[in-house]
Design a protein around this motif. Structure first.
Motif, PDB file in Angstrom:
ATOM      1  N   THR A 411     -13.188   0.644  -4.103  1.00  0.00           N
ATOM      2  CA  THR A 411     -13.344  -0.047  -2.688  1.00  0.00           C
ATOM      3  C   THR A 411     -12.282  -0.794  -2.353  1.00  0.00           C
ATOM      4  N   ARG A 412     -11.873  -0.568  -1.151  1.00  0.00           N
ATOM      5  CA  ARG A 412     -10.759  -0.899  -0.417  1.00  0.00           C
ATOM      6  C   ARG A 412     -11.244  -1.852   0.768  1.00  0.00           C
ATOM      7  N   PRO A 413     -10.937  -3.136   0.441  1.00  0.00           N
ATOM      8  CA  PRO A 413     -11.437  -4.180   1.346  1.00  0.00           C
ATOM      9  C   PRO A 413     -10.601  -3.977   2.811  1.00  0.00           C
ATOM     10  N   SER A 414     -11.247  -4.429   3.846  1.00  0.00           N
ATOM     11  CA  SER A 414     -10.514  -4.216   5.009  1.00  0.00           C
ATOM     12  C   SER A 414      -9.735  -5.430   5.531  1.00  0.00           C
ATOM     13  N   ASN A 415      -9.418  -6.403   4.472  1.00  0.00           N
ATOM     14  CA  ASN A 415      -8.677  -7.643   4.660  1.00  0.00           C
ATOM     15  C   ASN A 415      -7.277  -7.353   4.194  1.00  0.00           C
ATOM     16  N   MET A 416      -6.736  -6.256   3.820  1.00  0.00           N
ATOM     17  CA  MET A 416      -5.475  -5.975   3.286  1.00  0.00           C
ATOM     18  C   MET A 416      -4.878  -5.387   3.928  1.00  0.00           C
ATOM     19  N   PRO A 417      -4.182  -5.685   5.526  1.00  0.00           N
ATOM     20  CA  PRO A 417      -3.370  -4.816   6.219  1.00  0.00           C
ATOM     21  C   PRO A 417      -2.004  -4.745   6.025  1.00  0.00           C
ATOM     22  N   THR A 418      -1.412  -4.205   4.998  1.00  0.00           N
ATOM     23  CA  THR A 418      -0.148  -4.286   4.368  1.00  0.00           C
ATOM     24  C   THR A 418       0.904  -3.619   5.292  1.00  0.00           C
ATOM     25  N   PHE A 419       0.183  -2.624   6.203  1.00  0.00           N
ATOM     26  CA  PHE A 419       1.153  -1.921   6.979  1.00  0.00           C
ATOM     27  C   PHE A 419       0.873  -2.294   8.410  1.00  0.00           C
ATOM     28  N   GLY A 420       0.154  -3.254   8.652  1.00  0.00           N
ATOM     29  CA  GLY A 420       0.114  -3.989   9.813  1.00  0.00           C
ATOM     30  C   GLY A 420      -1.378  -3.566  10.519  1.00  0.00           C
ATOM     31  N   LEU A 421      -1.436  -4.140  11.657  1.00  0.00           N
ATOM     32  CA  LEU A 421      -2.632  -3.629  12.316  1.00  0.00           C
ATOM     33  C   LEU A 421      -2.160  -3.706  13.940  1.00  0.00           C
ATOM     34  N   GLY A 422      -3.243  -3.252  14.748  1.00  0.00           N
ATOM     35  CA  GLY A 422      -2.911  -3.239  16.218  1.00  0.00           C
ATOM     36  C   GLY A 422      -1.809  -2.305  16.703  1.00  0.00           C
ATOM     37  N   GLN A 423      -1.278  -2.706  17.913  1.00  0.00           N
ATOM     38  CA  GLN A 423      -0.225  -1.660  18.347  1.00  0.00           C
ATOM     39  C   GLN A 423       1.105  -1.693  17.393  1.00  0.00           C
ATOM     40  N   ARG A 424       1.453  -2.437  16.554  1.00  0.00           N
ATOM     41  CA  ARG A 424       2.468  -2.657  15.695  1.00  0.00           C
ATOM     42  C   ARG A 424       2.148  -1.931  14.344  1.00  0.00           C
ATOM     43  N   VAL A 425       1.075  -1.471  14.354  1.00  0.00           N
ATOM     44  CA  VAL A 425       0.893  -0.611  12.710  1.00  0.00           C
ATOM     45  C   VAL A 425       1.980   0.118  12.669  1.00  0.00           C
ATOM     46  N   CYS A 426       2.197   0.371  11.097  1.00  0.00           N
ATOM     47  CA  CYS A 426       3.171   1.167  10.737  1.00  0.00           C
ATOM     48  C   CYS A 426       2.845   2.716  10.843  1.00  0.00           C
ATOM     49  N   VAL A 427       3.582   3.575  11.832  1.00  0.00           N
ATOM     50  CA  VAL A 427       3.289   5.157  11.915  1.00  0.00           C
ATOM     51  C   VAL A 427       3.299   5.582  10.580  1.00  0.00           C
ATOM     52  N   GLY A 428       3.892   5.372   9.492  1.00  0.00           N
ATOM     53  CA  GLY A 428       4.086   6.115   8.475  1.00  0.00           C
ATOM     54  C   GLY A 428       3.148   5.575   7.173  1.00  0.00           C
ATOM     55  N   GLU A 429       2.250   4.920   7.351  1.00  0.00           N
ATOM     56  CA  GLU A 429       1.372   4.266   6.462  1.00  0.00           C
ATOM     57  C   GLU A 429       0.957   5.351   5.577  1.00  0.00           C
ATOM     58  N   MET A 430       0.246   6.469   6.195  1.00  0.00           N
ATOM     59  CA  MET A 430      -0.387   7.319   5.280  1.00  0.00           C
ATOM     60  C   MET A 430       0.449   7.957   4.384  1.00  0.00           C
ATOM     61  N   ILE A 431       1.677   8.547   4.890  1.00  0.00           N
ATOM     62  CA  ILE A 431       2.827   9.173   4.019  1.00  0.00           C
ATOM     63  C   ILE A 431       3.226   8.243   3.074  1.00  0.00           C
ATOM     64  N   ALA A 432       3.407   7.002   3.257  1.00  0.00           N
ATOM     65  CA  ALA A 432       3.896   6.059   2.359  1.00  0.00           C
ATOM     66  C   ALA A 432       2.797   6.115   1.249  1.00  0.00           C
ATOM     67  N   ARG A 433       1.642   5.699   1.509  1.00  0.00           N
ATOM     68  CA  ARG A 433       0.332   5.466   0.474  1.00  0.00           C
ATOM     69  C   ARG A 433       0.329   7.026  -0.125  1.00  0.00           C
ATOM     70  N   ASN A 434       0.487   8.078   0.357  1.00  0.00           N
ATOM     71  CA  ASN A 434       0.652   9.180  -0.458  1.00  0.00           C
ATOM     72  C   ASN A 434       1.516   9.544  -1.394  1.00  0.00           C
ATOM     73  N   ILE A 435       2.961   9.063  -0.973  1.00  0.00           N
ATOM     74  CA  ILE A 435       3.991   8.854  -1.955  1.00  0.00           C
ATOM     75  C   ILE A 435       3.752   8.201  -2.946  1.00  0.00           C
ATOM     76  N   ILE A 436       3.409   7.004  -2.863  1.00  0.00           N
ATOM     77  CA  ILE A 436       3.038   5.985  -4.089  1.00  0.00           C
ATOM     78  C   ILE A 436       2.095   6.919  -5.092  1.00  0.00           C
ATOM     79  N   PHE A 437       1.186   7.127  -4.423  1.00  0.00           N
ATOM     80  CA  PHE A 437      -0.176   7.665  -5.189  1.00  0.00           C
ATOM     81  C   PHE A 437       0.382   8.965  -6.022  1.00  0.00           C
ATOM     82  N   LEU A 438       1.229  10.004  -5.615  1.00  0.00           N
ATOM     83  CA  LEU A 438       1.647  11.205  -5.950  1.00  0.00           C
ATOM     84  C   LEU A 438       2.608  10.828  -7.102  1.00  0.00           C
TER      85      LEU A 438
END
Length: 481
Positions: A411-438
């Motif tokens: 269960t991932r909590p919603s209070n860990m915005p490592t890649f930011g929130l709002g307008q300035r959220v990192c556009v590469g969050e998903m690919i970064a998480r996928n790289i780390i996982f794989l």
């Protein structure tokens, strides 16, 4: 004569007190010195320990002055989340040292504002989405295969292991090419990317931002510009290579797509699509993506040699879900609950970006009950997100189970915005998480690691800089089959 001098000094003091007095209901903080403010209290290296010290004295919203600038430091989960979402805090400051690294202008997607930022961000998001999920996964898997082939049993350096591979994933999206590990220019490019983050100071307060004339004598500024210029020149060469063989009907990558946009806007004096902006966008993608991704994976290695029982439990799950010898895929995330918990615990306990690049308050507003004037810089202690005792029990303890429910489900909590929130959220969050996982699951499916005999126990205290990187450490690698 003496009376005139005294009156003149009194006049200057009164002017200073009027101009630099703390605004009414501004957040409390340490008393600033005349002229220079609190700059002497900003630490070199990690900023967050000092912010957390101030928080005990003044509360979780702290106000300082550095020369002419008002700075608001925000710490604690609730406050940081609110600041990241607040509309008035979504801009970036107009800082001389930042503009100097982008051709004296506000360019790219990271430090720009207004329509320049909007156009750059939309283009980057579009390019990231243009590459399908399976294409991205195959791209990452190919790079992992290249890396795994270079790893042999024995003792090796734990850091710098994944840097080239992480850069190559991004470079393939940008330029449809790989960097060669044994190529001197490629290695220098990688070294320069690392230097940018180690040179950078999350505390800010650079003298050239207050007195630009000091750029001619500041060794730090000169080194920064030298490194940035070398990065830009490397990227310019790649752009020129693309220009020479560009097919407008068949764009291969981000550079091709951008050059096509430039050609479509040729003759438009108000265009935001320029070669300088493309260079800065690419630099932003590298500096915000590859560095943090590779450091995240290296922190996983570090904690796995410090907690071998966690590594063993993670490998037991990987074996159970994958079977022996099958390569992990992104769909395996749904079944690798403990592994996902491990990755999140490493992310929580050693934030790769402990202090964000300051935001800028665009108009007078209130926050946390305090008055925040227009022009204030907003610095957020992201490290505190993982250590707030309101949300984390024994936050200094490494414990992946905190991310598992009573049924052992991740269960991932919603209070860990490592890649930011709002307008300035990192556009590469998903690919970064996928790289780390794989990268992590592929590595630990094939190898086990431990602390080499005779090696001192490595520290988890990160190297200082804009981002966190593990201190140099060695690992003993052993194939599992």
């Amino acid at each position: 004569m003496i009376e005139t001098i005294v009156l003149f000094c009194v006049f200057l003091i009164l002017i200073y007190l009027w101009k630099y007095k703390r605004p009414e209901n501004f957040p409390p903080g340490p008393t600033p010195l005349p002229i220079i403010g609190n700059i002497m209290e900003l630490p070199k290296g990690h900023l967050y320990p000092k912010v957390e010290e101030w928080a005990k004295m003044y509360g979780q919203i702290i106000g300082l002055r550095v020369f002419n600038d008002l700075i608001v430091f925000v710490t604690g989960v609730d406050n940081v989340l609110a600041a990241l979402r607040k509309e008035e805090f979504q801009s970036r400051p107009d800082i001389f040292s930042i503009k100097a690294t982008s051709f004296g202008k506000s360019l790219g997607k990271f430090f720009s504002n207004g329509e320049q930022w909007n156009k750059s961000r939309k283009f980057t998001v579009k390019q990231m989405r243009a590459l399908g999920k399976s294409e991205k996964e195959n791209l990452i898997a190919d790079e992992i295969d290249q890396l795994i082939e270079t790893i042999k049993d024995g003792i090796m350096q734990g850091n710098d292991l994944f840097g080239l591979a992480a850069v190559n994933v991004i470079w393939m999206i940008i330029a449809n090419k790989r960097l060669a590990f044994n190529d001197e220019r490629s290695r220098r490019f990688l070294d320069n990317l690392d230097k940018i983050f180690r040179i950078g100071d999350p505390g800010g307060g650079d003298i050239v931002d207050v007195f630009p004339i000091f750029r001619f004598i500041s060794s730090k500024f000169k080194l920064t510009m030298k490194v940035v210029n070398e990065i830009h020149n490397y990227i310019k060469e790649a752009i020129q290579e693309h220009r020479e063989i560009l097919d407008p009907n068949n764009p291969r990558d981000l550079i091709d797509s951008y050059l096509i946009e430039m050609d479509c806007n040729k003759g438009n004096p108000d265009t935001y699509f320029t070669e300088e902006n493309l260079i800065v966008i690419i630099t932003d993608l590298f500096t915000a993506g590859a560095e943090t991704t590779s450091n995240s994976i290296e922190f996983v290695l570090l904690y796995m040699i410090l907690y071998p029982e966690v590594q063993e439990k993670m490998q037991e799950e990987i074996d159970r879900v994958l079977g022996r010898g099958r390569k992990p895929v992104l769909d395996d995330k749904a079944n690798l609950h403990y592994t996902m918990a491990v990755l999140n615990e490493v992310e929580r306990i050693n934030s790769v970006v402990p202090t964000n690049v300051p935001h800028y308050c665009v108009k007078d507003t209130t926050f946390g009950g305090y008055f925040i004037p227009k022009g204030s810089l907003i610095s957020m202690n992201l490290h505190s997100i993982g250590y707030d005792p309101k949300y984390w029990k024994n936050p200094k303890t490494f414990n992946p189970e905190r991310f598992l429910d009573s049924q052992g489900q991740y269960t991932r909590p919603s209070n860990m915005p490592t890649f930011g929130l709002g307008q300035r959220v990192c556009v590469g969050e998903m690919i970064a998480r996928n790289i780390i996982f794989l990268f992590t699951t592929t590595f630990f499916e094939k190898f086990s690691i431990s602390l080499p005999p005779g090696e001192p126990k490595p520290s988890t205290v990160a190297l200082p800089g804009i981002t966190s990187a593990p201190q140099p450490f060695k690992i003993s690698v052993k194939s599992r089959y």
